[in-house]
Design an enzyme around this catalytic site. Structure first.
Site, PDB file in Angstrom:
ATOM      1  N   HIS A  65     -11.117 -55.086  48.564  1.00 44.86           N
ATOM      2  CA  HIS A  65     -12.129 -56.011  48.078  1.00 44.86           C
ATOM      3  C   HIS A  65     -13.540 -55.565  48.436  1.00 44.86           C
ATOM      4  CE1 HIS A  65     -13.355 -59.976  46.562  1.00 44.86           C
ATOM      5  NE2 HIS A  65     -14.207 -60.023  47.568  1.00 44.86           N
ATOM      6  N   SER A 114     -14.423 -61.827  41.070  1.00 43.72           N
ATOM      7  CA  SER A 114     -13.119 -62.463  40.898  1.00 43.72           C
ATOM      8  C   SER A 114     -12.794 -63.284  42.134  1.00 43.72           C
ATOM      9  CB  SER A 114     -12.029 -61.405  40.686  1.00 43.72           C
ATOM     10  OG  SER A 114     -11.896 -60.605  41.845  1.00 43.72           O
ATOM     11  N   HIS A 115     -12.022 -64.328  41.949  1.00 43.31           N
ATOM     12  CA  HIS A 115     -11.509 -65.119  43.071  1.00 43.31           C
ATOM     13  C   HIS A 115     -10.075 -65.513  42.736  1.00 43.31           C
ATOM     14  CE1 HIS A 115     -13.148 -67.498  46.688  1.00 43.31           C
ATOM     15  NE2 HIS A 115     -13.444 -66.230  46.852  1.00 43.31           N
ATOM     16  N   ASN A 116      -9.255 -64.483  42.557  1.00 49.27           N
ATOM     17  CA  ASN A 116      -7.910 -64.687  42.020  1.00 49.27           C
ATOM     18  C   ASN A 116      -6.927 -65.255  43.037  1.00 49.27           C
ATOM     19  OD1 ASN A 116      -8.994 -63.531  39.708  1.00 49.27           O
ATOM     20  ND2 ASN A 116      -8.206 -61.491  40.184  1.00 49.27           N
ATOM     21  N   ARG A 136     -24.574 -67.174  44.902  1.00 48.54           N
ATOM     22  CA  ARG A 136     -25.313 -66.564  46.019  1.00 48.54           C
ATOM     23  C   ARG A 136     -25.701 -65.132  45.691  1.00 48.54           C
ATOM     24  NH1 ARG A 136     -21.147 -68.804  49.032  1.00 48.54           N
ATOM     25  NH2 ARG A 136     -20.292 -66.738  49.456  1.00 48.54           N
ATOM     26  N   GLN A 266     -11.803 -70.232  51.404  1.00 45.53           N
ATOM     27  CA  GLN A 266     -13.022 -70.836  51.880  1.00 45.53           C
ATOM     28  C   GLN A 266     -13.171 -72.274  51.386  1.00 45.53           C
ATOM     29  OE1 GLN A 266     -12.772 -68.214  49.852  1.00 45.53           O
ATOM     30  NE2 GLN A 266     -13.566 -66.387  50.858  1.00 45.53           N
ATOM     31  N   GLN A 344     -18.497 -70.678  53.853  1.00 49.03           N
ATOM     32  CA  GLN A 344     -19.355 -70.708  52.669  1.00 49.03           C
ATOM     33  C   GLN A 344     -20.755 -71.233  52.963  1.00 49.03           C
ATOM     34  OE1 GLN A 344     -18.101 -69.808  49.049  1.00 49.03           O
ATOM     35  NE2 GLN A 344     -17.462 -68.575  50.777  1.00 49.03           N
ATOM     36  N   ASN A 581     -16.629 -55.739  39.624  1.00 42.58           N
ATOM     37  CA  ASN A 581     -15.712 -56.057  40.712  1.00 42.58           C
ATOM     38  C   ASN A 581     -14.350 -55.451  40.387  1.00 42.58           C
ATOM     39  OD1 ASN A 581     -13.584 -58.650  41.529  1.00 42.58           O
ATOM     40  ND2 ASN A 581     -14.802 -57.716  43.116  1.00 42.58           N
TER      41      ASN A 581
END
Length: 785
Positions: A65, A114-116, A136, A266, A344, A581
């Site tokens: 990542h 991505s936040h898979n 952000r 998070q 976060q 990404n």
């Protein structure tokens, strides 16, 4: 050498002298995902055993990542990233392009993430924090965040895992909406696809955009002025806690049980984020007024360890942090947790020591952060030094002391790649029985999940906040928003990546995604300027996965070079990738990898927002014109799936597909600019048949339009990714036909526009647009009521 404060969490780890089995137990017992050879390499590089805090730091920073260790060399090889209008390409938190106006140059800032894995485990929180993180990334470049967009891939809503798939889908959409709406950023649209291959691996890709004047861009690095005067690191936002611990490494491994992974997800707080963004604007204003050089970076993957090391290393500095110094790192939190937890709503500033008290005053007093959230605020956490090391102290002891370059340079892994054997294209000499009746086919597709309207999703999202919307989600092929108040310029953004064509041919499918993104921008009246990409793939240790990934990258690169971009100065360049990404290990333990899924986003510019174009048919008596090139290739298409034809087969070569799209784009932009084209829609899923039906559909209170199909219904009308459908006056067609022929394209009438609300076919029954629209409108209503 790091020493211990006496707490068991601070004890030095042992790497050297342990056999593989013992080292494996030691690392996994602490929740670390470092490979054994990586832990041994770290010890070798340091010349000693690392501390536990150091192991956690490198567990995050050497993860896929953060380090792109399996793909960095491929990204550099295949993707074009430079162009005259690119201010910042890949390498910082966001990419930036220049847009010239009569009020001076402006900057459009764009990021793609991505936040898979987090969204599969905790759908609402995972998707919401994905949106928070991408906001952000744009905000820390000094831009006002003006929009978000999402590319979502869900599992089979009606399959054997339907209950969980539906739960995930609802949670993701609600999470995206909750965060964006609460923070006051409009959703500009996106897309959603459904397939059983995503049953246990949802894909949540999010894009964010921002706008500022070119001179207001802030870099994610310590400024050179830090060599002349002291600079400090100011940490702002929520208090650091253990939420999101190991999130970066968690996103870089195969997802197993969901419940045991929840601690790596998070926790969002969009209302606090809104205050942080308002306070940020005040800090930036004060810094500009004082003529100060500053740096700014968000805290995302890898937490303080990532942000602190990267902002220092980017400027050629080291940094020394004192975890006892300020209350943003609670005394009871172990150093490794404080170092890499992905709590976060946090940012890090690099500011002159003389300006730090003003930053603290703005956040803590003017905007009262400590009163809004327990423990929140702004505190000085450390200082930047010229020694190039990353040092952390806790309870009077050094718990981390490593070269910054060792952290940020990452590592490289070259996995073997196995390419697929060449396949012929899927063709149809004649229409199979399943496709022979166009009215019946439209009815089946309209009633299906893949053909269903995505408006039930868009209803969750606020597109009106900020008042910049020109074309909203679902209103056109791209979302369009105002670049600057009082000016005529607008910006278009879109996202795409068709699962069927990507599975059929990774290179050709990736190229098709690039071409469709470019066509979507053009159909809205915008000239393409830049791309971002998110590469969602399975386990890179599987040679077939790496083979598909390399082929997809080849397709992305060749198509972008062929499609190209003409910037304001008139030069023709490759269409550049300015951000992106990579998301790997999208595979369940013991299960199959997801299909190759690069999702591409694109941004374009309209010099005059009055030229913003929608796909809705407008005037009875106009002609509907096909512009493009028919190749007879149906690989990965809806029609091929409907007819039971092979899933895999060749698509047009990436460079050929891109060159065709470039020729079409030139003609369509000219036609829109000269007022000859009143509606435009790219021919994508479902071919000309489905595209023509979509152009008949009403938006809001508009009535259904109709078509008299003058072209015979034949198999070519089901080919995907082959061009545009354009509405124009009959008198305008001869000009376009001559231009198309000169460019090696076709342009001919396929239908006449009517106000009947029906599509008339020469050889079969009519299709009732209103009835089909009702079917389509209900297709996802049971999932997103």
């Amino acid at each position: 050498m790091p020493s211990s404060s006496g707490s068991s969490a601070e004890l030095q780890a042992r790497v050297t002298g342990l056999d593989d089995a013992a080292l494996e137990r030691s690392l996994r017992g602490r929740g670390l995902n470092l490979k054994l050879h990586e832990a041994r390499r770290l010890a070798s590089e340091l010349g000693r055993d690392p501390s536990w805090a150091e192991l956690f730091l490198f567990d995050a920073m050497w993860s896929e990542h953060c380090s792109y260790k399996s793909t960095r060399h491929l990204l550099k090889r295949y993707l074009p990233t430079g162009a005259p209008h690119v201010i910042l390409g890949p390498g910082e938190d966001s990419g930036v392009i220049r847009v010239d106006t009569n009020d001076g140059p402006y900057a459009v800032v764009m990021a793609h993430e991505s936040h898979n894995h987090p969204s599969q485990v905790l759908p609402h929180e995972g998707a919401a924090t994905g949106v928070g993180g991408i906001l952000r990334d744009v905000a820390c470049m000094g831009a006002e965040v003006v929009g978000v967009m999402d590319g979502l891939r869900f599992g089979d809503l009606d399959g054997p895992n339907a209950a969980r798939v539906r739960e995930v889908a609802r949670g993701v959409v609600e999470g995206v909406a909750h965060y964006g709406d609460a923070v006051g950023v409009p959703n500009l649209g996106g897309d959603a696809e459904f397939s059983p291959v995503f049953d246990e691996n949802v894909l949540v890709n999010v894009v964010s955009l921002g706008v500022c004047r070119e001179g207001e861009i802030v870099r994610s690095r310590v400024p050179a002025a830090a060599r002349r005067e002291p600079y400090e690191l100011v940490l702002v936002g929520k208090p650091t806690d253990s939420s999101g611990l190991g999130g970066a490494s968690f996103a870089s491994v195969t997802l197993t049980g969901e419940a045991e992974s929840m601690g790596a997800v998070q926790l969002p707080d969009p209302f606090l984020k809104r205050v942080l963004l308002v306070a940020q604007a005040e800090v930036l204003k004060r810094a500009r007024e004082a003529g100060l050089e500053i740096g700014y970076k968000d805290l995302g993957a890898g937490g303080i360890g990532c942000a602190g090391s990267e902002i220092a290393a980017a400027g050629g500095f080291g940094v020394e942090l004192d975890f006892d110094r300020e209350t943003l790192v609670p005394p009871g939190l172990a150093s490794e947790f404080a170092l890499v937890a992905e709590t976060q709503e946090r940012f890090a500033w690099a500011v002159p020591a003389s300006f730090a008290p003003e930053v603290l005053r703005i956040y803590n007093e003017q905007y009262s952060l400590p009163e809004l959230y327990p423990g929140a605020g702004a505190r000085v956490l450390g200082r930047f030094e010229g020694h190039g090391r990353f040092v952390v102290r806790r309870a009077g002891q050094v718990v981390v002391d490593v070269p910054n370059e060792l952290i940020t340079a990452g590592i490289s892994v070259r996995h073997p790649a196995k390419r697929r054997p060449p396949l012929p294209p899927v063709t149809m000499e004649a229409l199979p029985a399943a496709l022979a009746d166009p009215a019946a086919l439209l009815k089946r597709w309209a009633a299906s999940r893949r053909g269903a309207s995505r408006r039930p999703l868009f209803r969750f999202y606020d597109s009106e906040v900020q008042g910049r919307a020109v074309l909203r989600a679902g209103e056109a092929d791209a979302g369009v928003f105002l670049l600057r108040w009082g000016g005529p310029e607008a910006v278009a953004v879109t996202v795409d990546g068709d699962p069927g064509r990507l599975e059929a041919d990774p290179a050709g499918g990736a190229a098709a995604a690039v071409c469709e993104v470019a066509r979507n921008l053009v159909a809205a009246g915008a000239a393409p300027r830049a791309l971002t990409d998110c590469l969602n793939f399975g386990n890179p240790e599987h040679p077939e996965v790496m083979g598909d990934l390399e082929e997809a990258l080849r397709g992305l690169g060749e198509a972008a070079r062929a499609v190209g971009s003409e910037w304001e100065g008139g030069a023709f360049t490759a269409l550049p990738y300015i951000s992106g990404n990579v998301s790997l290990y999208n595979q369940r333990s013991g299960g199959r990898n997801i299909t190759p899924t690069p999702i591409v986003a694109g941004v374009g510019v309209l010099a005059d927002l009055g030229r913003a174009t929608t796909p809705r048919l407008k005037t009875a008596g106009d002609v509907l014109v096909f512009l493009g090139r028919r190749r007879g290739m149906f690989s990965g298409s809806w029609a091929a799936a409907e007819a039971g034809l092979p899933e895999r087969g060749a698509l047009p070569a990436p460079s050929e597909a891109g060159a065709q799209a470039r020729a079409e784009i030139t003609l369509v932009l000219a036609g829109i600019g000269e007022g000859r084209i009143s509606a435009a829609h790219d021919v994508a899923e479902g071919g000309v048949l489905w595209t023509a039906f979509e152009m008949c559909l009403p938006f809001a209170s508009e009535r259904c339009m109709g078509l008299d199909m003058s072209a015979p219904y034949e198999s070519w009308m089901l080919e995907e990714g082959c061009g545009f459908l354009l509405e124009m006056a009959p008198s305008a067609l001869p000009v376009l036909a001559r231009q198309a022929a000169a460019a090696g394209l076709e342009a001919f009438e396929v239908a006449r526009v009517t106000a009947t609300g029906r599509i008339r076919f020469a050889t079969s029954r009519d299709a009732d647009v209103k009835a089909l629209a009702a079917l389509r409108a209900d297709g996802l209503g049971d999932i997103f009521p």
